[in-house]
Design a protein around this motif. Structure first.
Motif, PDB file in Angstrom:
ATOM      1  N   MET A 190      -7.091   2.621  -1.307  1.00  0.00           N
ATOM      2  CA  MET A 190      -6.300   3.725  -0.784  1.00  0.00           C
ATOM      3  C   MET A 190      -4.878   3.824  -1.316  1.00  0.00           C
ATOM      4  O   MET A 190      -4.246   4.873  -1.191  1.00  0.00           O
ATOM      5  N   SER A 191      -4.349   2.732  -1.911  1.00  0.00           N
ATOM      6  CA  SER A 191      -2.977   2.804  -2.414  1.00  0.00           C
ATOM      7  C   SER A 191      -2.905   3.760  -3.599  1.00  0.00           C
ATOM      8  O   SER A 191      -3.777   3.764  -4.471  1.00  0.00           O
ATOM      9  N   VAL A 237      -4.793   4.640   6.893  1.00  0.00           N
ATOM     10  CA  VAL A 237      -4.474   3.306   6.371  1.00  0.00           C
ATOM     11  C   VAL A 237      -4.068   2.380   7.509  1.00  0.00           C
ATOM     12  O   VAL A 237      -4.543   1.234   7.616  1.00  0.00           O
ATOM     13  N   VAL A 297      -7.978  -2.563   1.287  1.00  0.00           N
ATOM     14  CA  VAL A 297      -7.394  -1.252   1.575  1.00  0.00           C
ATOM     15  C   VAL A 297      -6.472  -0.828   0.439  1.00  0.00           C
ATOM     16  O   VAL A 297      -6.446   0.341   0.043  1.00  0.00           O
ATOM     17  N   ILE A 313       0.890  -1.157   0.000  1.00  0.00           N
ATOM     18  CA  ILE A 313       0.000   0.000   0.000  1.00  0.00           C
ATOM     19  C   ILE A 313       0.929   1.207   0.000  1.00  0.00           C
ATOM     20  O   ILE A 313       1.790   1.333   0.876  1.00  0.00           O
TER      21      ILE A 313
END
Length: 299
Positions: free
Chosen positions: A180-181, A162, A176, A147
């Motif tokens: 979100m990365s 995160v 995630v 990530i």
């Protein structure tokens, strides 16, 4: 009239049967619109291959797909060029002549210097394997996912968000990463980067990995571009492939090396028997008188 119609039917049926037999014996491998590449054409593009080369090619279907795709694209572009009579341009005629001569020379050199079909023997293969075991050793490897949070405004806040989500549910790493990365390519694969050998991993990240077990998640690693949170999905300790695993690749490499050595020896003998004489004065003036090779493409 009836005999004529009957005979026409017979001819038509024979023609269809011949066409079907031709299609079965030489099937279409790929096409772009009406442009097709048949099995015989793909085989012809291989040139004269030995058993070792054929075995190596059969082990890599992606290479075959790439070859067919390349042939199709070449055909489409060729049709366009011929429709504009590009083959009749003086520059093209010169290129065709030079390419033909180079192709004949290259093909002949490879043919007369091709190693015997039985090379390398089983004994030679095993000897090469034993002598090269150290070079064949595969270093420790890690299958990683990440990530990534870019180093920009609001990065620390996002990083904390995160970490909080992962703390609440470590198993949600893939989700995630997707959401979100900020490294979009790996994010589209649930954060997965793939298998990397130790030498391919940046030192700051590599230092964290031996401390992690499979499925463990690292603390954020700060690099120049931002923060990386790594998950170890799998790992492999250093190992040396067994002989059967590398036999085909080893044979292919040995044949290529033998062919290269044969060609060098052959060319050296040609030069010995036919000494080269070069007019250095004329050569030094060559570039001054050389015509420009810039040729605009006709609209």
């Amino acid at each position: 009239m009836m005999r004529s119609n009957l005979w026409s039917c017979v001819l038509l049926c024979c023609g269809l049967n011949s066409l079907l037999m031709a299609e079965e014996s030489d099937p279409v491998i790929g096409s772009i619109g009406e442009t097709e590449v048949h099995q015989s054409e793909v085989l012809a593009s291989f040139g004269k291959l030995g058993d070792v080369e054929k075995e190596a090619l059969a082990r890599d279907p992606a290479t075959l797909t790439k070859l067919v795709r390349s042939l199709l694209v070449q055909r489409v572009i060729l049709q366009e060029a011929l429709s504009k009579k590009w083959d009749e341009e003086p520059e093209t005629q010169t290129l065709i002549k030079n390419t033909r001569e180079a192709a004949i020379t290259d093909s002949y050199l490879k043919a007369v210097n091709r190693p015997p079909e039985g090379y390398p023997s089983e004994a030679e293969l095993k000897a090469a394997y034993e002598n090269g075991r150290a070079a064949l050793t595969v270093p420790r490897s890690f299958r990683l996912a990440q990530i990534f949070v870019a180093d920009e405004s609001g990065a620390e806040k996002k990083l904390k968000a995160v970490q909080q989500r992962l703390k609440e549910s470590p198993a949600s790493f893939a989700q995630v990463a997707r959401e979100m990365s900020e490294e979009k390519e790996s994010a589209s694969r649930d954060g997965e980067i793939g298998w990397l050998r130790e030498q391919q991993i940046q030192p700051e990240i590599l230092a964290q990995l031996p401390q992690l077990k499979v499925n463990a998640i690292s603390a954020p690693v700060r690099l120049k571009d931002g923060w990386h949170l790594l998950k170890v999905m799998d790992m492999r300790e250093p190992f040396t492939p067994i002989f059967d695993q590398v036999r085909a690749q080893l044979a292919q490499r040995m044949r290529a090396e033998k062919s290269s050595a044969n060609i060098q020896s052959y060319v050296s003998e040609v030069l010995h028997n036919h000494p080269v004489a070069i007019n250095e004065v004329a050569l030094s003036k060559l570039m001054q008188n050389a015509p420009s090779t810039d040729a605009g493409v006709k609209p």
